[in-house]
Write an enzyme that holds these catalytic residues in place. Structure first.
Site, PDB file in Angstrom:
ATOM      1  CE  LYS A  30      -2.024  -5.679  -0.029  1.00 55.88           C
ATOM      2  NZ  LYS A  30      -3.207  -5.361  -0.901  1.00 55.88           N
ATOM      3  NE  ARG A  31      -4.881   0.371   6.029  1.00 61.36           N
ATOM      4  CZ  ARG A  31      -5.769   1.114   6.672  1.00 61.36           C
ATOM      5  NH1 ARG A  31      -5.636   2.422   6.723  1.00 61.36           N
ATOM      6  NH2 ARG A  31      -6.797   0.569   7.280  1.00 61.36           N
TER       7      ARG A  31
END
Ligand code: UD1
Ligand code: CA
Length: 245
Positions: A15-16
């Site tokens: 996600k990051r």
């Protein structure tokens, strides 16, 4: 060491990275980061590599299909690093030699350091060797807990650590050498009883110690080579290190 097999974990979401491309396929100096991990595993003596895929598995698999020494194991749900390794049981459950376990998002790993883990495993006839490093920047990393004589006790994740354990500066790099059968026996006993409700690979070290097996924590890696890529900033840092090498 030619009987060693490497397991590379690459099923997790990223996600990051804020990108549609699976994390391990992001290029650094022109190559997907996971390919550097494959190279380091080969250099350490792995004759075969099992890559655990999950998030965007098809794309990862297609992009790496030309590596004839790589097989794929599918983790359909990301239930933790221990669960990821459990997904290789079909391919490796009968493997009697050493297993090297690495994360797919650590492209600075060096073959000789990983070979060092396999060497300690063999020389000491251990069931598990945890690859550790020292750093003051231990945020988010698993801490290595030792007894007052310095013997390995367990790995504790930051979220599960006491304030005292949080101060520990020897951390788990995420690289391990295991005796194959011992690892799968330990995985049978891993329970998701922790702050994240996940099956932790790290618990296998303590489980094996409690089974009376020899478990060592060896500082054969330096903290830079263990650096994981979780953000675009870290990807840029990794590329800078690669260029300076
Ligand atoms: C893990 C270790 C921690 C260590 C750190 C080093 C555990 C419980 N913790 O934490 O002690 O200091 O690595 O970077 O193992 N993955 C899967 N399937 C899953 C979960 C993860 O394939 O279900 C893969 C990820 O894609 C990644 C690797 O395993 O490549 C590590 O997972 P991650 O979630 O980043 O572990 P950390 O929390 O960083
Ligand atoms: Ca990580």
């Amino acid at each position: 060491m030619s009987d060693a097999v490497a397991i590379v974990l690459a099923a997790g979401k990223s996600k990051r990275m804020k990108s549609d491309l699976p994390k391990v396929l992001h290029p650094a100096c022109g190559r997907p980061i996971v390919e550097y991990v494959l190279d380091a595993a080969r250099q350490a003596g792995a004759s075969k590599i099992v890559l655990v895929v999950g998030h965007q598995a098809e794309l990862v698999q297609k992009s790496l299909a030309h590596h004839s020494d790589v097989q794929f194991a599918l983790q359909t749900e990301q239930l933790g690093t221990g669960h990821a390794v459990m997904c290789t049981r079909e391919l490796l459950g009968t493997h009697t030699g050493p297993l090297l376990i690495l994360a797919g998002d650590t492209p600075l790993l060096q073959g000789p350091s990983l070979g060092g883990l396999l060497k300690v495993l063999k020389d000491e006839q251990a069931a598990c060797v945890v690859g550790t490093a020292r750093t003051e920047n231990n945020a988010g990393l698993g801490r290595i807990v030792r007894d007052d004589k310095g013997a390995f006790l367990r790995i504790v994740e930051q979220r599960d650590a006491t304030p005292e354990e949080q101060q520990i500066t020897e951390i788990n790099t995420g690289c391990f050498a295991f005796d194959g059968p011992a690892l799968f026996a330990a995985l049978d006993q891993v329970r998701p009883e922790n702050a994240q409700g996940e099956y932790y690979l790290t618990d296998c070290a303590e489980i094996l110690r409690k089974m009376g097996k020899k478990v060592l924590a060896a500082c054969t890696l330096d903290i830079q080579e263990a650096m994981g890529v979780n953000t675009q900033e870290q990807l840029a840092e990794v590329e800078a290190v690669m260029r300076s090498r």
